[in-house]
Design a protein around this motif. Structure first.
Motif, PDB file in Angstrom:
ATOM      1  N   GLN A  65      -7.252  -4.485   5.912  1.00  0.00           N
ATOM      2  CA  GLN A  65      -6.541  -3.213   5.274  1.00  0.00           C
ATOM      3  C   GLN A  65      -5.084  -3.441   6.188  1.00  0.00           C
ATOM      4  OE1 GLN A  65      -8.018   0.252   7.507  1.00  0.00           O
ATOM      5  NE2 GLN A  65      -6.232   1.586   6.981  1.00  0.00           N
ATOM      6  N   LEU A  66      -4.351  -3.034   5.286  1.00  0.00           N
ATOM      7  CA  LEU A  66      -2.818  -3.172   5.594  1.00  0.00           C
ATOM      8  C   LEU A  66      -2.097  -1.794   5.620  1.00  0.00           C
ATOM      9  CD1 LEU A  66      -1.632  -6.208   3.835  1.00  0.00           C
ATOM     10  CD2 LEU A  66      -2.479  -6.306   6.004  1.00  0.00           C
ATOM     11  N   MET A  67      -1.431  -1.388   6.619  1.00  0.00           N
ATOM     12  CA  MET A  67      -0.663  -0.276   6.573  1.00  0.00           C
ATOM     13  C   MET A  67       0.629  -0.411   6.581  1.00  0.00           C
ATOM     14  SD  MET A  67      -1.131   3.170   6.106  1.00  0.00           S
ATOM     15  CE  MET A  67      -2.630   3.946   6.751  1.00  0.00           C
ATOM     16  N   ALA A  84      -1.049   2.505   2.291  1.00  0.00           N
ATOM     17  CA  ALA A  84      -2.116   1.494   2.859  1.00  0.00           C
ATOM     18  C   ALA A  84      -2.664   0.711   1.503  1.00  0.00           C
ATOM     19  CB  ALA A  84      -3.267   2.498   3.002  1.00  0.00           C
ATOM     20  N   TYR A  85      -3.116  -0.482   1.840  1.00  0.00           N
ATOM     21  CA  TYR A  85      -3.578  -1.329   1.254  1.00  0.00           C
ATOM     22  C   TYR A  85      -5.094  -2.067   1.647  1.00  0.00           C
ATOM     23  CZ  TYR A  85      -3.805  -5.687  -1.683  1.00  0.00           C
ATOM     24  OH  TYR A  85      -4.245  -6.810  -2.713  1.00  0.00           O
ATOM     25  N   TYR A  86      -5.872  -2.227   0.688  1.00  0.00           N
ATOM     26  CA  TYR A  86      -7.107  -2.580   1.227  1.00  0.00           C
ATOM     27  C   TYR A  86      -7.474  -3.932   0.228  1.00  0.00           C
ATOM     28  CZ  TYR A  86      -8.140   1.948   3.524  1.00  0.00           C
ATOM     29  OH  TYR A  86      -7.873   2.878   4.128  1.00  0.00           O
ATOM     30  N   SER A  87      -7.583  -4.983   0.748  1.00  0.00           N
ATOM     31  CA  SER A  87      -7.846  -6.099   0.053  1.00  0.00           C
ATOM     32  C   SER A  87      -9.290  -5.991  -0.507  1.00  0.00           C
ATOM     33  CB  SER A  87      -7.892  -7.509   0.827  1.00  0.00           C
ATOM     34  OG  SER A  87      -8.942  -7.445   1.670  1.00  0.00           O
ATOM     35  N   GLU A  88      -9.429  -6.772  -1.831  1.00  0.00           N
ATOM     36  CA  GLU A  88     -10.453  -6.810  -2.871  1.00  0.00           C
ATOM     37  C   GLU A  88     -11.244  -8.124  -2.175  1.00  0.00           C
ATOM     38  OE1 GLU A  88     -11.982  -5.390  -5.115  1.00  0.00           O
ATOM     39  OE2 GLU A  88     -10.292  -3.936  -5.758  1.00  0.00           O
ATOM     40  N   THR A  89     -10.566  -9.036  -1.614  1.00  0.00           N
ATOM     41  CA  THR A  89     -11.313 -10.524  -1.065  1.00  0.00           C
ATOM     42  C   THR A  89     -11.154 -10.372   0.364  1.00  0.00           C
ATOM     43  OG1 THR A  89      -9.351 -11.753  -1.489  1.00  0.00           O
ATOM     44  CG2 THR A  89     -10.791 -11.367  -3.288  1.00  0.00           C
ATOM     45  N   SER A  90     -11.433 -11.395   0.961  1.00  0.00           N
ATOM     46  CA  SER A  90     -11.253 -11.665   2.435  1.00  0.00           C
ATOM     47  C   SER A  90      -9.955 -11.859   2.991  1.00  0.00           C
ATOM     48  CB  SER A  90     -12.441 -12.486   3.084  1.00  0.00           C
ATOM     49  OG  SER A  90     -12.140 -13.912   2.240  1.00  0.00           O
ATOM     50  N   ASN A 118      -7.970  -2.607  -5.655  1.00  0.00           N
ATOM     51  CA  ASN A 118      -7.665  -2.278  -4.371  1.00  0.00           C
ATOM     52  C   ASN A 118      -8.059  -0.976  -4.007  1.00  0.00           C
ATOM     53  OD1 ASN A 118      -5.975  -4.866  -5.373  1.00  0.00           O
ATOM     54  ND2 ASN A 118      -6.588  -5.160  -3.224  1.00  0.00           N
ATOM     55  N   TYR A 119      -8.742  -0.017  -4.558  1.00  0.00           N
ATOM     56  CA  TYR A 119      -8.961   1.439  -4.161  1.00  0.00           C
ATOM     57  C   TYR A 119      -9.665   1.128  -3.007  1.00  0.00           C
ATOM     58  CZ  TYR A 119     -11.007   5.882  -4.503  1.00  0.00           C
ATOM     59  OH  TYR A 119     -11.004   7.381  -4.416  1.00  0.00           O
TER      60      TYR A 119
END
Ligand SMILES: *[C@@H]1O[C@H](CO)[C@@H](O)[C@H](O)[C@H]1NC(C)=O
Ligand SMILES: *[C@@H]1O[C@H](CO)[C@@H](O)[C@H](O)[C@H]1NC(C)=O
Ligand SMILES: *[C@@H]1O[C@H](CO)[C@@H](O)[C@H](O)[C@H]1NC(C)=O
Ligand SMILES: *[C@@H]1O[C@H](CO)[C@@H](O)[C@H](O)[C@H]1NC(C)=O
Length: 961
Positions: free
Chosen positions: A106-108, A153-159, A229-230
């Motif tokens: 998770q990036l903010m 905010a950004y949430y990755s789909e992968t690791s 990336n929801y």
């Protein structure tokens, strides 16, 4: 004790030897002095290690990979670069290493100022940008730049996700970049994946694509279309194709796919929009023309490919109205623009970004009209079913309800409903509901695609055609509604729709055209209507003459055989708004012909309050109503003469014909069938109230006698079995005796009067089942039922006077001359007879009746008649006096005193009989006089009583005593 201590030291020593210095985990930075600090402590300007080994000179946070532990938050700042270091490129890689190091990143972005963002320029980020890429996903190439007004905010789909920042040569550009990051385990990420017990179905990413997914069988699984990336911001310059398909469709069902999102917190695309003056009920949407190139948008295709019609193009708003595909496949395409400012989440709002759409699978009956069969056209045929056969009674296929398509219609679609009835049908439709609502308001109100928009066109247009005639044309407005019928259900029936609430065709065809200009996804337009094919056929021909006596009076003539059904026109019944029903079907045969009628079945409602019983006198079926029972019957009448109807049968309960049909042969040329129901309720129609009869014309000579007689008097004999051909041919034909105006009728027969309506439990005192029935008036009303005996026995003579003789109804008497209809009911061997006389009042009896004292005018003989039967106190025609035949019951008119010694009657009788007859006559005269006296006294009493009630009669003041 010693041994334990020793062994502890030993183990400690072994461990120390195996790993010299503290081992740092992957999420930690190993200081030179052996300490472990967080990875982001490197180059953060603080001496975290204590030996400055985390802050080497010229260090940078860039081009490093960051790991971390679940449930810890780390931060990172990229400093503004000195001008001489430009252009500048910096990669920050974040890897969730599984287990305690998390599964997704998770990036903010707390501070974001990267050059300028120029929305309308070809290159939206002229000074520099940030890009994001994920391991295992193609690079999209989209960029963020400009200044974000809040955290995003950004949430990755992968690791693994890599943040790349690039700045070009431009000393004036602002630069600020600070972010926090976390590593999140899959279990925690319930918004994206659902709870472990109820995981969401997100589809599988197609290999080689960033976010194209396939969804199948969303009927049982909670499928969700999530923006990439929801629930964080989605990448730029991305195209996702989500194909939804329902493969397994139960037989006789049709599947449709619906996509929607009502919740505002799950619907964020690009910037939030604010349209001035909008309130909660009218939530803002952006669609169609509003979706210009720089806007992210969703396109809904009515099928599995981009060649299929577009149902909606949507590019922002608080919610997504339901979009439904026609068939079991839908393709949803999502495109994001190449450049943007990071979508920020205002603190007052939910931190979620992007969107999530709910998927439903809708099943309709495959034979229903709820969806369009054809993918390109929207045409429906509503054909009336064949009316022949038993199906008619159930009404199946002749009426029903339909709703506008349950799927969305693409813009510029016209749905056509063609109602086709059979010959003689009308089409009746009533709208239970009709709605059309513009979701696009303000400048978007006419959000047509392309440049077809011309002011003044209707968003929704409804036209109704009666054949080729335009019956209704509504532009963005409701047609006539019958909305109260929306309240009806299986247990509750509402009143019928009136003509001002519904549409009725004048012919067998009716067409409804419903046009949507903007498509129904974003301009919902729907309706529900009831339709019915009204069968107006009645059979036979109209009643002769200009004026029809009723809506269902019919004549069947010049036909050898035929069929008669009760009416099927709903408007004649309670369900169509009528209260009473009275249909008359007249069947006319020709000369020397008769009608054979067969009643096959009949129904009189759910629980008729009447019973068909066998009439005590005639043995014919008659209708016995319960007290207060409503009239519902089928009756058969014989018309021996045009103006006289004689009842032949009456049926009123549903079991009357259940065992076998009833057959009747007319005695004359004409029969009538009357079908009558009163006080129908609003649920009743021809399915509950109906009958079926057939008839044929049979050749048989008519009654050769003239049985409608008038004159001074006459005699009629009856015999059973018939003694001659004419009696045989006339059996069943009644006699009709009519008097002239101002005269009365007297009828003499032999036997005994019986109660008109004997109670069934009462044993009949009559030794024979034969009867003479005397009716009077028009229509004939039974006034006397006589148990007949051999004619001539003066002891058993019975007298019937026409009603007005007793002065009850003199006005009526003046208008309509009295009549008697005499019917011979023969069930067994026997004979009977009756005589009739046209009589008039003697003056004395008239005065008596008027209560005038007799002596007051005794000397005035002017009006006294010469030929008077004393026992009747009535005058008879002089023609009958001494004509050789007894007319007065006592035989006074032929007596010796009146006619002299030579009376033909007397001479024809043997002397002994004559003596007996004389004695009998004398005693009878006495008897009659006595009884007449009693009768008069009674009448006087009655009149006196009547006078008391009605006040003095205003004849002559002197006459009132
Ligand atoms: C990071 O690495 C790239 C090459 O991969 C290099 O061009 C760039 O200058 C490096 N950035 C920094 C700040 O060292
Ligand atoms: C709010 O919306 C309703 C329905 O669209 C409308 O009647 C009303 O005037 C609106 N109110 C304002 C303040 O715009
Ligand atoms: C209805 O009738 C028309 C004309 O008779 C025919 O072309 C059409 O196929 C029928 N439609 C249905 C559904 O039976
Ligand atoms: C709408 O449809 C009709 C008939 O299908 C067509 O003739 C017309 O050109 C269409 N109009 C637009 C704007 O697409």
């Amino acid at each position: 004790m010693l041994i334990v201590w020793w062994s502890f030291l030993l183990i400690a020593g072994v461990l120390q030897n195996a790993s010299p210095g503290p081992a740092c985990r992957i999420s930690e930075f190993p200081c030179r002095n052996g300490r472990c600090v967080r990875l982001n402590a490197y180059c953060d300007g603080l001496d975290d290690c204590g030996d400055l080994s985390d802050e080497p000179p010229y260090c940078t946070v860039c081009n490093r990979t960051y790991y971390g532990d679940v449930s810890k938050t780390y931060d990172l700042k990229v400093l503004k670069q000195p001008d001489n270091r430009l252009p500048f490129l910096c990669h920050l890689t974040f890897t969730a290493n599984g287990q305690s190091h998390g599964d997704i990143v998770q990036l903010m972005f707390d501070e974001f100022k990267v050059g300028r963002y120029e929305a309308s320029a070809l290159d939206g980020c002229p000074d520099g940008y940030m890009q994001l890429s994920e391991l295992g996903r193609p690079f999209t190439g989209g960029s963020w730049c400009g200044s974000s007004s809040g955290p995003a905010a950004y949430y990755s789909e992968t690791s693994t996700v890599t943040v790349s920042i690039k700045l070009f040569q431009n000393p004036q550009q602002p630069f600020q970049f600070r972010l926090r990051y976390r590593f999140v385990s899959r279990r925690e990420a319930v918004v994206r994946f659902g709870s472990p017990s109820a995981p969401l179905e997100r589809g599988q990413v197609a290999p080689g694509t960033y976010c194209t997914r396939q969804f199948e069988e969303c009927y049982r699984k909670p499928c969700r279309l999530q923006s990439p990336n929801y629930p964080g911001m989605y990448p730029r310059n991305v195209s996702c194709y989500w194909s939804l398909r329902q493969k397994i469709v139960p037989t006789c069902k049709h599947a449709m796919i619906a996509v929607r999102q009502e919740a505002a917190h799950k619907m964020h695309m690009k910037r939030s929009i604010s349209v001035a003056g909008l309130n909660k009920t009218a939530r803002a949407l952006r669609a169609w023309r509003d979706c210009t190139g720089e806007r992210d948008h969703l396109i809904f295709y009515d099928g599995g490919s981009t060649n299929d019609p577009v149902l909606a193009k949507y590019c922002g708003g608080d919610w997504l109205p339901r979009v439904v595909s026609r068939g079991p496949e839908m393709l949803v395409a999502f495109h994001s623009s190449p450049f943007s400012i990071p979508l920020h989440s205002p603190p007052s709002h939910s931190p979620l970004r992007g969107f999530e759409l709910d998927v439903d699978v809708i099943f309709a009956d495959s034979d229903s009209l709820d969806y369009s069969r054809d993918s390109l056209r929207c045409d429906f045929d509503v054909n009336a079913t064949n009316q022949d056969g038993d199906e008619i009674w159930s009404g199946r296929g002749r009426r029903g309800s339909l709703i506008s398509p349950r799927h969305s219609l693409p813009p510029n679609t016209t749905c056509t409903y063609k109602f086709r009835g059979h010959l003689g049908d009308l089409v009746w439709i009533s709208f239970v509901s009709y709605s059309q609502r513009a979701l696009l308001v303000g400048e978007n109100a006419q959000a047509l695609i392309g440049n077809s928009s011309t002011g003044g066109t209707c968003a929704t247009r409804l036209r109704i055609w009666d054949g080729a005639l335009l019956l209704e044309d509504k532009c963005d407005d409701s047609p006539k509604l019958c909305d109260h019928s929306a309240l009806s259900n299986s247990t509750r029936i509402t009143r019928p729709c009136t003509t001002s609430e519904s549409y009725l065709s004048t012919g067998r065809a009716l067409i409804i055209q419903h046009h949507t200009e903007d498509g129904t996804a974003l301009h919902p337009a729907s309706f529900k209507l009831k339709y019915e094919f009204i069968d107006t056929r009645l059979g036979g021909e109209p009643w002769p003459g200009k004026e029809q006596p009723g809506p269902c009076h019919r004549i069947f003539k010049n036909m050898r055989h035929g069929e008669i059904n009760g009416p099927r026109n709903t408007f004649l019944f309670g369900r169509g708004g009528a209260k009473d029903l009275h249909c008359v079907y007249r069947i006319e045969a020709g000369v020397d012909e008769r009608v054979r009628l067969v009643l096959n079945n009949a129904s009189f409602g759910i629980s008729p309050s009447c019973e068909s019983v066998s009439d005590a006198h005639t043995g014919r079926p008659s209708c016995e109503y319960l007290p207060g029972g409503r009239v519902a019957e089928l009756s058969v009448w014989e018309l021996p003469w045009r103006d006289i109807r004689v009842p032949k049968a009456c049926l009123c309960d549903n079991s009357s014909l259940s065992n076998r049909p009833m057959s009747l042969l007319s005695s004359s040329r004409t029969l009538e069938l009357h079908f009558t129901t009163k006080d129908m309720n609003i649920s009743e129609d021809f399915t509950l109230l109906h009958f079926h009869a057939t008839f044929e014309i049979v050749s048989m000579p008519e009654c050769p006698r003239k049985q409608r007689v008038r004159g001074y008097g006459g005699d009629v004999q009856f015999a059973s079995p018939p003694i001659d051909r004419s009696e045989l041919l006339c059996s069943g034909m009644p006699w009709l005796v009519e008097s002239r105006f101002n005269r009365s009728l007297f009828l003499l027969s032999w036997g005994a009067f019986l109660p008109l309506r004997p109670r069934p439990e009462e044993p009949s005192r009559c030794p024979t089942t034969n009867r003479i029935l005397v009716y009077s008036g028009k229509p004939p009303k039974l006034v006397r039922a006589i148990c007949p005996t051999t004619p001539g026995d003066r002891h058993l003579a019975v007298h019937v006077f026409s009603e007005e003789w007793w002065g009850e109804d003199s006005i009526h008497y003046v208008q309509k001359p009295p009549n008697f209809l005499v019917e011979w009911i023969s069930h067994e061997q026997g004979v009977a007879a009756f005589s009739w006389l046209e009589i008039s009042r003697s003056r004395s009896s008239l005065l008596q009746q008027l209560q005038v004292p007799i002596n007051a005018s005794a000397n005035d003989t002017e009006f006294e008649c010469m030929h008077k039967c004393p026992e009747l106190d009535a005058c008879i025609s002089p023609e009958l006096w001494c004509d050789g035949k007894d007319h007065c019951p006592s035989g006074w008119d032929e007596s010796e005193a009146q006619c002299g010694a030579t009376s033909r009657l007397l001479t024809s009788l043997p002397a002994a009989a004559l003596a007996v007859a004389g004695a009998v006559a004398a005693s009878l005269v006495l008897l009659i006089c006595l009884s007449l006296h009693r009768l008069r006294a009674r009448r006087r009493r009655r009149l006196a009583k009547k006078k008391l009630l009605t006040g003095p009669r205003l004849l002559d003041p002197g006459l009132n005593s």
